[in-house]
Design an enzyme around this catalytic site. Structure first.
Site, PDB file in Angstrom:
ATOM      1  N   CYS A  48     -97.616  52.367   8.494  1.00 58.80           N
ATOM      2  CA  CYS A  48     -98.943  52.830   8.842  1.00 58.80           C
ATOM      3  C   CYS A  48     -99.276  52.537  10.286  1.00 58.80           C
ATOM      4  CB  CYS A  48    -100.000  52.191   7.938  1.00 58.80           C
ATOM      5  SG  CYS A  48    -100.007  50.402   8.020  1.00 58.80           S
ATOM      6  N   GLY A 100     -97.986  46.576   7.916  1.00 57.67           N
ATOM      7  CA  GLY A 100     -96.959  45.588   7.610  1.00 57.67           C
ATOM      8  C   GLY A 100     -96.725  45.477   6.123  1.00 57.67           C
TER       9      GLY A 100
END
Length: 486
Positions: A16, A118
């Site tokens: 992302c 993450g």
């Protein structure tokens, strides 16, 4: 359904991108622009949360930023001078609206919104413990674990609760959080995932990449440091370093593929690094050929570097269409096969009768490389030599990158000779791990203190992997234990 970018389907994908603005009129509209620049980091979903000094406002949707946040009726309700946003490609949690970020919760300290790039590598264990203590989860995202850890912390202030939560998680994270008091931006202690800070007038901006700052006209100030928390309250900016100092290990694949080439990462031009990787590849794996052809678009900078170093002419032997939608319905196997050419097509007049050096950034499953080489053969190439601007990808990533299971990685099953046969090219070579570090300005890879996370190439994971260890078969668990003891 088949994606119309079959070449990208065989790539490692970043989870992302995140973008936050504090102290700007029309903050949500600015976030939407920033997310456009980060769209390459996640195409499944997008979301924006704003704060107007009294209330939080959120809009989340499946699909791209364009189409969801380019309408006035969507942006107008997102009031406030503070906002953060997220583009998602899931590596943990199902693909559904409940997992789209920013996630939001009402805590004892007030509203709390969080956008995460993450992967929390002990999220399963933490989630299990939290559920046993009575926590009720609304999503399957690992990010929600952080919210519950903040909510259940026994510390008094929100910042202390937040730090307490982060000290319980392992893995990789760059976070942008919004509270009634202000905005918090932070990176994990190893700095595995990127995060930069910029400024536009009095507004402070955080983004996964510097290119998103460029799009909104902001100036790059600096990278958020590994293990740093930056707290913005109005015009007051505070920096906290609550973790014990560690040698940073930022993701090396940001330079290979993830980041846009026009970004600056760790004060290095991504484009220049990719050209340097290509030049190093030409030194390590020369070949007699007529043309250097990139696999567009990610192979272009490395191909330029290879051509300049080798003296072989650079040509656009594969043309990419930029006007094809992301997905389409495939009615038959025959049409599905033809769909490969919707995105890329060989420039036959250039290729016919030539010895071609194909430059790509990586090989994952190998299915893409097989199709590209065959495309060159069909266009009349006399020879096809494949050169890869990264070392062989032999290991899965557990830090926010969508990686196939290790047994599906071609380089984990075959040596270079075997891969050459599988792909049906005349020769195949990868840049060495030391060569990759040289392109980044280092002499080689220090085995005891490597400067980057390169686990996908080396298997040297910089953190513990609690959830993966618990999922491993018993025999593998004993092997891991013996390895750590030794």
């Amino acid at each position: 359904m088949l994606t119309t970018n079959p070449f990208d389907d065989d790539k490692l994908r970043e989870e992302c991108g995140i973008f936050g603005v504090s102290g700007a009129e029309g903050a949500a509209a600015m976030v939407a622009l920033g997310l456009h620049a980060l769209q390459h980091r996640g195409q499944e979903a997008a979301g924006i949360t704003s704060f107007d000094g009294r209330m939080f406002h959120t809009h989340r949707a499946m699909g791209h930023v364009a189409g969801n946040f380019d309408r006035d009726e969507t942006i107008r309700p997102l009031h406030g001078t503070t906002a953060c946003g997220h583009v998602r490609y899931s590596t943990t949690g199902e693909t559904s609206l409940r997992n789209v970020q920013p996630l939001y919760a009402e805590l004892a300290t007030g509203g709390f919104a969080i956008a995460h790039n993450g992967n929390i590598s002990n999220a399963m264990r933490l989630r299990r413990d939290l559920v046993r203590r009575g926590a009720i989860f609304q999503s399957t995202s690992d990010t929600e674990v952080i919210i519950h850890l903040v909510a259940t912390s026994s510390y008094r202030t929100l910042i202390d609760r937040f730090i307490d939560a982060l000290k319980q998680v392992e893995g990789a994270y760059s976070l942008i959080c919004m509270t009634p008091e202000g905005m918090i931006a932070c990176r994990d202690p190893l700095g595995i995932r990127p995060l930069v800070m910029g400024k536009l007038g009095d507004a402070i901006i955080f983004a996964s990449e510097s290119v998103a700052l460029d799009v909104v006209g902001a100036d790059y100030v600096r990278d958020v440091q590994p293990g740093e928390l930056v707290i913005v309250k109005g015009k007051d900016i505070q920096s906290h370093s609550p973790f014990a100092p560690q040698a940073a290990r930022p993701c090396i694949f940001e330079y290979v593929y993830f980041s846009r080439p026009d970004s600056i990462s760790q004060n290095r031009s991504v484009y220049s690094v990719r050209k340097a990787i290509g030049a190093q590849l030409a030194i390590e794996a020369p070949v007699e050929a007529d043309l250097v052809v990139p696999v567009p678009d990610s192979g272009v900078p490395a191909a330029i570097g290879y051509a300049q170093e080798s003296g072989i002419p650079f040509e656009l032997g594969i043309i990419r269409s930029h006007y094809v939608g992301r997905t389409f319905i495939q009615p038959s196997a025959e049409v599905r096969h033809l769909g490969v050419k919707l995105k890329h097509n060989a420039n036959k007049d250039l290729i016919a009768g030539k010895r071609v050096v194909l430059i790509d950034d990586s090989i994952v499953r190998g299915t893409t490389s097989l199709k590209i080489v065959q495309m060159m053969r069909d266009a009349g190439a006399k020879e096809v030599h494949l050169r890869i601007a990264s070392p062989p990808t032999r290991h899965s990533c557990f830090y926010g990158v969508d990686t196939p299971e290790r047994e599906k990685l071609l380089a984990s099953k075959l040596d270079v000779e075997g891969m050459t046969g599988f792909i049906h090219c005349d020769s195949l070579a990868f840049v060495s791990i030391d060569g990759l570090y040289k392109a980044l300005g280092e002499q080689d890879r220090s085995s005891d203190k490597p400067g980057y996370c390169d686990a996908c190439f080396t298997g040297d994971y910089p953190t513990t992997l609690t959830d993966q260890d618990e999922l491993a078969p018993p025999a593998d668990q004993f092997a891991l234990l013996e390895e750590r003891v030794s």
